[in-house]
Every structure is written in C-alpha cells, then in structure tokens.
Design a protein around this motif. Sequence first.
Motif, PDB file in Angstrom:
ATOM      1  N   GLY A 145      -4.995   4.715  -1.528  1.00 32.10           N
ATOM      2  CA  GLY A 145      -4.556   5.684  -2.517  1.00 32.10           C
ATOM      3  C   GLY A 145      -5.674   6.402  -3.234  1.00 32.10           C
ATOM      4  O   GLY A 145      -5.417   7.300  -4.046  1.00 32.10           O
ATOM      5  N   SER A 147       3.512   6.706  -6.441  1.00 31.38           N
ATOM      6  CA  SER A 147       4.489   6.489  -5.378  1.00 31.38           C
ATOM      7  C   SER A 147       5.724   7.323  -5.686  1.00 31.38           C
ATOM      8  O   SER A 147       6.232   7.308  -6.801  1.00 31.38           O
ATOM      9  CB  SER A 147       4.870   5.003  -5.288  1.00 31.38           C
ATOM     10  OG  SER A 147       5.873   4.797  -4.319  1.00 31.38           O
ATOM     11  N   GLY A 207       8.488  -1.742  -4.845  1.00 26.84           N
ATOM     12  CA  GLY A 207       7.261  -0.997  -4.597  1.00 26.84           C
ATOM     13  C   GLY A 207       6.361  -1.693  -3.607  1.00 26.84           C
ATOM     14  O   GLY A 207       6.798  -2.514  -2.786  1.00 26.84           O
ATOM     15  N   GLU A 208       5.083  -1.374  -3.693  1.00 33.80           N
ATOM     16  CA  GLU A 208       4.102  -1.942  -2.781  1.00 33.80           C
ATOM     17  C   GLU A 208       3.988  -3.453  -2.991  1.00 33.80           C
ATOM     18  O   GLU A 208       4.012  -3.934  -4.127  1.00 33.80           O
ATOM     19  CB  GLU A 208       2.724  -1.298  -3.014  1.00 33.80           C
ATOM     20  CG  GLU A 208       2.650   0.178  -2.651  1.00 33.80           C
ATOM     21  CD  GLU A 208       2.668   0.390  -1.149  1.00 33.80           C
ATOM     22  OE1 GLU A 208       2.135  -0.471  -0.422  1.00 33.80           O
ATOM     23  OE2 GLU A 208       3.217   1.425  -0.713  1.00 33.80           O
TER      24      GLU A 208
END
Length: 312
Positions: free
Chosen positions: A182, A162, A76-77
């Motif tokens: 976000g 996500s 992920g991020e």
Amino acid sequence: MLRRPLVVLVSAGLLVTAGACAPASLPIEVGPAPTATASQAPIDVDGRPGQVPELKYAKPFDVLEPGSRTVWPGTGEPLERDGSVLLNLYAEDGRDGSELQNTYRSAPASYTMTESSLGNHLFEALRGKRAGARVMLLESDSDEGAEVPVVLVVDVLPTRASGTELPGPPGGLPRVTRDELGAPTVRIPRDAEPPRDLEVVPLVRGRGPQVAQGQVVTFEVHAVAWGSGEVVETTWAKDSPPRSAQVGIGALIEGWDTGLVQQPVGSQVMLVAPPGMAYAGTKSPLAGETLVYVIDILDAHKPMSENEKKRD
C-alpha cells in the motif's frame, strides 16, 4: 502538514500529540498464553464500530478463567505476523467498572504483530483476525499485591486505505502508484505547472463515516515537493507508525483542514497544496513549495475530554 513540528493540541481538556501513534501501555502484563479461548463470564459488549464499547456485567466481577472471545469478526485485511497493527483499546477494572485505559480519549495505538509487542495473551487473541474485528479479553493483573480483574475490548483498525478504486487524477496532476503493502509513489508530471488552488483528488473511496471538523484523524502520509520531486515526509518507512492529529481547528496546514473534512474513513486522498495552503509566510524551508500529499485515512473519531463521564 503541521504548522510546526510535533505540535501539541489542547481541546476541551484533551491533550493530543500530532505525531506518531506511540504504543499505549497495555493493561495486561505479558505472560503465558491462556489455554482457554473464551470465558464463561456473563459480560455483554455493546456499541457500534468506531465507538467506545459499553460493557454490562455484574460487579464486582471475578475472572475465573482468563481468555478471549470475538465480539464480531472483521472483513478487512488479515493481520500478518511482524506486520503493523493499529488498535483502539478500552479496559475496565472489573471490581467497580472504573476505566483503566481508553485510546478513544486520544488516538489509536500502533503495535507490531508479535508476542513481544502485544504480549502473549493479546497476540493469541488477535491471531487470524482481520481489520474491523472487535475482541474482548479477560485477565487478572496484580496491583500492589491485589488481584485486578481486567476486562479489555480491542478494536482492530485498518493500516491502509481500502474501498472503491477511483479514476486517476486529471491531466497535469501527479500520478500515484502503490506497492503490494500500500505504500504510494508519486510522480510529478514533467514540465507541468503546479496548480494555483488546492486540488483534492480522492484515489480510493473508503466505506467509513465522513471525517468531521474537530475529529482526531489517524493517517498514513507520503509527501513530495512539486519542484524537486523529493520525498519530504513519509510514514511508510520502516518503524514509522501512523500519525494522528485533530483537523479543522487551525493546527494543520489549511490544505489539510480543507481537504480532509468530509472524506470517508478508509479513503486515500491526494492533496496538492500550493504555498498559500501550506507553509507560505512561515520559516519552514518548504515555505515556497507546492506540496503533494497522499493520505490514507485510517480512523476518525471525536476525542473525549478527561471530564467526560463514562456511561454506566
């Protein structure tokens, strides 16, 4: 979205506060960063993502050299210094395998990606990691003069939705945009009448398991009143960590209990809840409002009660 402020939910002996994810006390004291990046200790870490880790090692266990290792990397991020960090933590006393900490009993804990928030050891272990990673740390701590070998497993959770971007909502419903971090913005269509029934509009389809009734869900939320367009609640403000609550048991408004179940973890969902699915019949100042919620589902798991025995 709560029927009453800071509602406290009790289920099977588990106490869950439906509020902010306050940082949990870490079982490892803040100290100098270790020079080792991995321990030679023979410890196996089993278990699937999203579940309590299973640790296998010979007891009593001695920490010969503190350190950490990556059980699996995340996809992920990446974690950013000074950014928010959402963690599930599981720790054992290496002497007998007794449980020292377990956020799976309640909800993940929110921190800031700094040494002062995480402690030097955990900060160094998480530096460069991504959401979805699992990391094991070994450290010795002191308890009334005795050295306690601590085995800590940390799961890094996402802090925003996500997945697959989905088409926007149909005409007549609010539009949602997001900034680079976000955070959502909701625009109510001018002169549009609010819907009479609950509208559930997935905006991002996550890749995680579906939310089930009775699970503790951790989320970011941004809420707007249809009539005025004013923001009535948000966790996206500075120093406002994600929140957690148990869904499907009647502690949340009906719109949430209905709209979140079966949504995949990692999703962003817009719920447009008419008064009858929100605060109608209550003393809330929002009792007559249609409310628009944009919710990022960060985690969902079945809570563990205190009398559940840890698997050996």
